[in-house]
Design a protein around this motif. Structure first.
Motif, short mmCIF file in Angstrom:
data_model
loop_
_atom_site.label_atom_id
_atom_site.label_comp_id
_atom_site.label_asym_id
_atom_site.label_seq_id
_atom_site.Cartn_x
_atom_site.Cartn_y
_atom_site.Cartn_z
N PRO A 1 -4.29 -11.88 -9.77
CA PRO A 1 -4.27 -10.66 -10.48
C PRO A 1 -4.59 -10.46 -11.86
CG PRO A 1 -1.84 -11.53 -10.40
CD PRO A 1 -2.78 -12.30 -9.35
N LEU B 1 -5.58 -6.07 -5.82
CA LEU B 1 -4.94 -5.68 -4.83
C LEU B 1 -4.72 -6.96 -3.90
CD1 LEU B 1 -6.98 -2.66 -3.60
CD2 LEU B 1 -4.58 -2.55 -4.55
N VAL C 1 -1.48 -9.12 -5.03
CA VAL C 1 -0.12 -8.57 -4.78
C VAL C 1 0.50 -8.80 -3.41
CG1 VAL C 1 1.50 -6.38 -4.42
CG2 VAL C 1 -0.38 -6.49 -6.00
N ARG C 2 -0.59 -8.80 -2.60
CA ARG C 2 0.00 -9.20 -0.93
C ARG C 2 0.53 -10.59 -0.67
NH1 ARG C 2 -2.69 -7.69 4.91
NH2 ARG C 2 -1.12 -8.86 6.04
N ALA D 1 5.86 -11.32 -8.82
CA ALA D 1 5.41 -9.72 -8.42
C ALA D 1 5.38 -8.98 -9.67
CB ALA D 1 6.79 -9.31 -7.81
N ALA D 2 6.14 -9.16 -10.70
CA ALA D 2 5.92 -8.56 -11.84
C ALA D 2 4.74 -8.57 -12.55
CB ALA D 2 7.05 -8.84 -13.04
N ALA E 1 1.92 -9.34 -10.76
CA ALA E 1 0.93 -8.77 -10.03
C ALA E 1 1.01 -7.27 -9.99
CB ALA E 1 1.27 -9.37 -8.43
N ILE E 2 2.09 -6.60 -9.94
CA ILE E 2 2.14 -5.36 -9.97
C ILE E 2 1.86 -4.64 -11.43
CG2 ILE E 2 3.63 -3.36 -9.52
CD1 ILE E 2 5.39 -5.08 -7.57
N LEU F 1 -1.99 -4.78 -11.59
CA LEU F 1 -2.64 -3.82 -10.67
C LEU F 1 -2.53 -2.46 -11.41
CD1 LEU F 1 -3.94 -2.62 -8.17
CD2 LEU F 1 -1.50 -2.70 -6.96
N PHE F 2 -1.23 -2.11 -12.06
CA PHE F 2 -1.14 -0.80 -12.70
C PHE F 2 -2.04 -0.62 -13.88
CE2 PHE F 2 1.28 1.38 -16.29
CZ PHE F 2 1.14 2.84 -15.39
#
Length: 219
Positions: A85, A159, A162-163, A201-202, A204-205, A208-209
């Protein structure tokens, strides 16, 4: 660039990441970035990098030698899930700044450098195939193709970063990932593995944001 040309790479990347049948093949690219992140941080923290293996089941392993604990090894284990990411965020910035050619050629150079450390046949095949696609687009593609492909690369890394974090926690909940990066970090730091997953996750998200904001500033 037209609206369709802007949206098409994002939609294609989403389809590749969201479709289970396609994702099992597309995920190899994310694994390359993941293991490349481990390898880079291992070198930067003074560890001796011995090799990288990329497996046909989309798993991978990076072997290095050095202290079994301490900031260096923590950074190395942490780097894997956050590298795709973060690379996507960097790619999004380069695209928006108009550095499409530099992005594509930098990717080719990084893959060539990584190839030196690959220690299995499937890994060599995966890196050469990925690098070959990047090289062909960089060398022979039209300006429109290069721009569209660079957008796709950025979206796919954002994207696709994230997965795997969700898949990691799913495997951990079923007891199928005792040697995962999060669990290795838990053993080294005594911080629960779930905390590390949430940190992955933080990143990655968040990437993405912010990457999405760069690529679609009107939204």
């Amino acid at each position: 660039m037209s609206t369709i040309a802007q949206w098409a790479p994002a939609v294609l990347a989403l389809v590749l990441v969201a479709s289970p049948g396609v994702w099992r093949y597309a995920r190899h690219t994310i694994t390359i970035a993941h293991e490349g992140g481990h390898a880079l941080i291992a070198l930067l923290t003074g560890r001796r990098l011995q090799g990288i293996k990329l497996n046909s089941d989309t798993s991978g392993v990076t072997v290095s030698r050095g202290r079994p604990s301490g900031p260096g090894v923590v950074a190395m284990y942490f780097a894997g899930y956050v590298t795709p990411p973060l690379l996507g965020l960097g790619a999004a910035w380069l695209v928006t700044e108009g550095h499409v050619r530099q992005l594509l050629w930098a990717t080719v150079v990084l893959l060539a450098a990584m190839l030196i450390m690959i220690r299995n046949v499937f890994g060599v095949f995966s890196v050469i195939l990925t690098g070959g696609v990047m090289f062909v687009v960089s060398f022979y593609g039209t300006d429109d193709l290069k721009s569209g492909f660079a957008l796709f690369v950025a979206w796919f890394l954002l994207l696709g970063g994230v997965r795997p974090v969700g898949e990691l926690q799913s495997r951990r909940m079923r007891g199928k990932a005792p040697q995962s990066d999060a669990d290795q970090l838990a053993r080294i730091t005594r911080v629960p593995g779930l905390v590390w997953v949430l940190l992955f996750a933080a990143v990655a998200i968040g990437s993405l944001f912010y990457g999405g904001q760069l690529l679609f500033p009107e939204f």
